[in-house]
Design an enzyme around this catalytic site. Structure first.
Site, short mmCIF file in Angstrom:
data_model
loop_
_atom_site.label_atom_id
_atom_site.label_comp_id
_atom_site.label_asym_id
_atom_site.label_seq_id
_atom_site.Cartn_x
_atom_site.Cartn_y
_atom_site.Cartn_z
N THR A 38 0.83 -1.19 0.00
CA THR A 38 0.00 0.00 0.00
C THR A 38 0.87 1.25 0.00
O THR A 38 1.96 1.26 0.57
CB THR A 38 -0.89 -0.02 1.26
OG1 THR A 38 -1.77 -1.14 1.17
CG2 THR A 38 -1.69 1.25 1.40
N ARG A 69 -13.13 -8.91 -1.24
CA ARG A 69 -12.52 -8.45 0.03
C ARG A 69 -12.09 -6.99 -0.06
O ARG A 69 -11.51 -6.55 -1.05
CB ARG A 69 -11.34 -9.34 0.37
CG ARG A 69 -10.58 -8.93 1.64
CD ARG A 69 -9.35 -8.10 1.34
NE ARG A 69 -8.54 -7.85 2.56
CZ ARG A 69 -7.52 -7.01 2.60
NH1 ARG A 69 -7.15 -6.35 1.51
NH2 ARG A 69 -6.84 -6.83 3.72
N VAL A 70 -12.39 -6.23 0.98
CA VAL A 70 -11.94 -4.85 1.11
C VAL A 70 -11.18 -4.72 2.42
O VAL A 70 -11.67 -5.15 3.47
CB VAL A 70 -13.13 -3.87 1.08
CG1 VAL A 70 -12.65 -2.44 1.34
CG2 VAL A 70 -13.85 -3.94 -0.26
N GLY A 71 -10.00 -4.16 2.36
CA GLY A 71 -9.19 -3.99 3.55
C GLY A 71 -9.38 -2.64 4.20
O GLY A 71 -10.42 -2.00 4.07
N ASP A 72 -8.34 -2.20 4.88
CA ASP A 72 -8.44 -0.97 5.66
C ASP A 72 -8.22 0.30 4.84
O ASP A 72 -8.68 1.37 5.22
CB ASP A 72 -7.42 -0.99 6.79
CG ASP A 72 -5.98 -1.00 6.25
OD1 ASP A 72 -5.65 -1.93 5.49
OD2 ASP A 72 -5.20 -0.09 6.59
N THR A 78 -0.31 0.97 6.48
CA THR A 78 0.05 -0.06 5.52
C THR A 78 0.27 -1.36 6.27
O THR A 78 1.06 -1.40 7.23
CB THR A 78 1.32 0.31 4.74
OG1 THR A 78 1.81 -0.86 4.06
CG2 THR A 78 2.42 0.83 5.63
N GLY A 79 -0.42 -2.40 5.87
CA GLY A 79 -0.23 -3.66 6.58
C GLY A 79 -1.41 -4.58 6.39
O GLY A 79 -2.13 -4.51 5.39
N TRP A 80 -1.61 -5.43 7.36
CA TRP A 80 -2.64 -6.45 7.30
C TRP A 80 -3.98 -5.80 7.66
O TRP A 80 -4.30 -5.57 8.81
CB TRP A 80 -2.32 -7.57 8.27
CG TRP A 80 -3.02 -8.86 7.98
CD1 TRP A 80 -4.22 -9.03 7.37
CD2 TRP A 80 -2.54 -10.17 8.29
NE1 TRP A 80 -4.54 -10.35 7.28
CE2 TRP A 80 -3.53 -11.09 7.84
CE3 TRP A 80 -1.40 -10.66 8.90
CZ2 TRP A 80 -3.39 -12.46 8.00
CZ3 TRP A 80 -1.26 -12.03 9.06
CH2 TRP A 80 -2.25 -12.92 8.61
N GLY A 81 -4.77 -5.51 6.63
CA GLY A 81 -5.93 -4.66 6.80
C GLY A 81 -6.96 -5.15 7.79
O GLY A 81 -7.61 -4.35 8.46
#
Length: 663
Positions: free
Chosen positions: A520, A548-551, A570-573
């Site tokens: 990201t 799927r939608v992340g953060d 930035t990372g594991w949403g």
């Protein structure tokens, strides 16, 4: 006035019958003289029970609204100040539509009455004065303020409005109604609405029609107001009004310009706060020195007058004009019929290109490419700041560079889903106004961050998804490309590897942790007026499924900005979503007074890892403090400030001196 004394009593009797008459569609109009040809001096409307007792206690309050559609929260505040009792609307045009809005949609009052003035005589009419005298709260509607000046100034009505507030009751005004609330008034008596360049070219000219000694309200005696402020570019004319007033001897005068769909509500103790339905501000304009000597027919020359933005997170004390948490701070200059604003805060831009960088997967060439791309993004964004543009402009420009570079998992370098598609997400947020925009699951938008900004600025929504978002992009002229634009061989091979692992059952053994959820990109900035902004863009996770939608497109999780801080994650949403990571960092700074470093560490290095997640973030405080917490081997990151030199790093061991806080 009526010639015979019986008429006031008749009118009061009619007022008692009005609720029943209104059910029959009656509108009451009254003559200036009973025995003369009919000349309508005012209309009267009412809804609700005008004889019911006032439920609560009234209290002093001033509502200054800049025009446009009503701000519901501000009118609810005014209704509460009115003891939820009898509300009166005064105007010089129109009918009963505003009282319908107040009674049915705002609510919280037992009755609403409206007086529409058509002549000056009505402002001395005993029946009119009786209605005004018994009102618990009064609102002056928009229209043409010259009519208010002509009809009301130096009449019993204007004296009664002053007495209404002295009695501990609230009053408010919007547009023309706001224009007459100050101790100094732009009367618009020249038959038109003066434009900024006209006023600046000749502040002593006949179009600058200023009126004194109209109303005498607390905290506003040294104030001149202006309305529809930013939408109609009225800062220039407010500066001209102030210069003219100084020329006339009002050395302590200040200006309050109010944006459309925005209201400043002032308590009895002088404390004020802003309500807005359209990301608006109140502009406090304070002369810091007298203008150059005014000469008739010649343009105004002003240097360095202070302009302070008052937003929804701000508070103003009208007793001394101190503003806590200003939305922006600038200096205004005027000359040759124009004006400009300049900031005095040192601009700063911070970016990231994603956490999760592993040294084993890097090559010297890839490292060099990454450093060059980060430096280019920093220079592009900082150029906007140096030009005096906003923090929003800077973060947008920086992210566009990263979205266009296939090295990063955003825009052209987006990863592939399980179905072999690219699904892009982005978000952006303006700190002073808390305005935000986001898009998710788009396939053809070349630069998703630009679409997110369009959602924020050109729509009433915050988050648009999929095909609907792309339809909006087309309507707004946002660049669309064929989906093949996003295909890169590197990302395609990453998907093929993931699919083979799926088929072999390797993913089942290790779960989501083996997925690549990094790459990201994000940016945070502070501009020369002290405004903060944040933005984030991503291609999501390799091999993700089911839409799927992340953060990243979720305001508060991957992106957040307010008056105190700006954050991009930035990372594991999934973990950022669960703890609302970006907003958590900002709230720690706003409410607990934590530094950017401490707040960032608490969320990124402690809270998220404790749940099993990982990643990083960039954090920028209003004071210029920068933090770049991350819990992986590396994170593409960098900043640029007063030296104009990009400072970039990749790995945790890389030396990267951060800028010193500089308010």
């Amino acid at each position: 006035m009526f010639a015979e004394p019986v008429w006031p009593r008749v009118r009061r009797s009619l007022r008692a019958l009005l609720p029943w008459l209104m059910l029959c569609g009656a509108v009451l109009s009254f003559d200036a003289h009973a025995d003369s040809p009919r000349v309508k001096t005012y209309d009267y409307y009412a809804i609700g029970d005008v004889h019911a007792p006032t439920p609560g206690k009234t209290s002093t309050g001033l509502m200054l609204m800049g025009g446009g559609d009503w701000v519901g929260k501000a009118f609810s505040w005014l209704a509460a100040k009115s003891g939820h009792g009898h509300f009166l609307i005064l105007r010089a045009s129109g009918g009963d539509e505003l009282q319908q809005e107040m009674y049915h949609h705002i609510g919280g009052v037992v009755s609403v009455e409206t007086l529409v003035f058509h002549a000056r005589e009505a402002a001395s009419d005993p029946a009119v004065l009786d209605i005004v005298r018994h009102a618990d709260g009064i609102f002056l509607a928009g229209g043409d303020q010259s009519n208010y000046v002509r009809y009301w100034k130096d009449t019993p009505l204007s004296a009664l409005l002053d007495a209404h507030v002295r009695a501990g009751k609230p009053i408010g005004g919007s547009s023309a109604g706001l224009a007459v609330l100050g101790g100094h008034v732009y009367g618009a008596l020249d038959g038109g609405s003066l434009r900024s360049h006209e006023a600046l070219r000749d502040p002593l000219g006949p179009g600058v029609t200023l009126v004194e000694d109209f109303l005498h309200l607390p905290y506003l005696q040294y104030v001149i107001t202006d309305t529809h402020f930013d939408a109609r570019q009225r800062l220039g004319r407010l500066i001209a009004f102030l210069a003219r007033l100084q020329y006339q001897g009002a050395t302590d005068v200040v200006g309050l310009g109010v944006d459309e769909r925005t209201a400043l509500c002032i308590e009895a103790d002088g404390s004020g706060r802003v309500f807005t339905a359209r990301n608006g501000y109140v502009w406090l304009v304070q002369p810091t020195q007298p203008p150059a000597p005014l000469v008739a027919g010649e343009p105004l020359q002003v240097k360095g007058w202070r302009v302070t933005g008052i937003g929804p997170q701000s508070h103003i004390d009208m007793r001394d004009l101190r503003v806590r948490k200003p939305a922006f701070r600038a200096l205004a200059d005027a000359g040759a019929g124009t004006w400009s604003l300049r900031g005095q805060v040192q601009p700063l831009l911070v970016i990231h290109g994603g956490a999760g960088v592993e040294r084993a997967e890097m090559t010297p060439e890839r490292e060099a490419r990454a450093r060059d791309a980060l430096a280019l993004a920093l220079r592009r964004g900082y150029a906007r700041l140096q030009a005096g543009d906003s923090a929003l402009d800077a973060v947008s420009a920086a992210i566009v560079v990263l979205e266009d570079d296939p090295l990063f998992n955003a825009g052209r370098g987006a990863v592939f889903t399980h179905d072999g598609r690219n699904e892009l997400d982005a978000s952006i947020m303006d700190g002073p106004s808390l305005a935000a925009g986001a898009v998710a699951n788009v396939h053809r938008v070349k630069n998703p961050v630009l679409l997110a900004r369009a959602v924020m600025e050109k729509s009433p929504h915050v988050l648009l998804f999929g095909d609907g978002a792309e339809q909006f992009a087309a309507e707004q002229g946002i660049a669309l490309v064929d989906p093949s634009y996003f295909r890169t061989e590197e990302r395609w091979q990453q998907l093929q590897k993931a699919l083979k692992e799926d088929a072999a059952g390797k993913r089942a053994a290790t779960g989501m942790a083996t997925l690549r959820h990094f790459g990201t990109v994000g940016a945070v900035a502070r501009d020369s007026q002290g405004r903060l902004a944040a933005a984030t863009s991503t291609g999501g996770m390799t091999d993700k499924r089911w839409g799927r939608v992340g953060d990243s497109p979720i305001i508060g999780a991957g992106t957040y900005a307010n008056a105190d801080c700006a954050v991009s994650g930035t990372g594991w949403g999934e973990y950022y979503l669960r703890v609302a990571a970006a907003r958590d960092i900002c709230l720690r700074m706003s409410l607990l007074g934590e530094s950017a470093a401490i707040a960032g560490q608490a969320v990124i290095e402690d809270e998220i890892p404790s749940l099993g997640g990982d990643g990083g973030a960039i954090v920028l405080g209003a004071d210029g403090e920068v933090a770049m917490p991350f819990n992986t081997e590396g994170m593409y990151r960098g900043w640029i400030g007063s030296d104009g030199v990009p400072h970039v790093a990749i790995y945790a061991q890389d030396a990267l001196a951060l800028p010193s806080p500089a308010p």
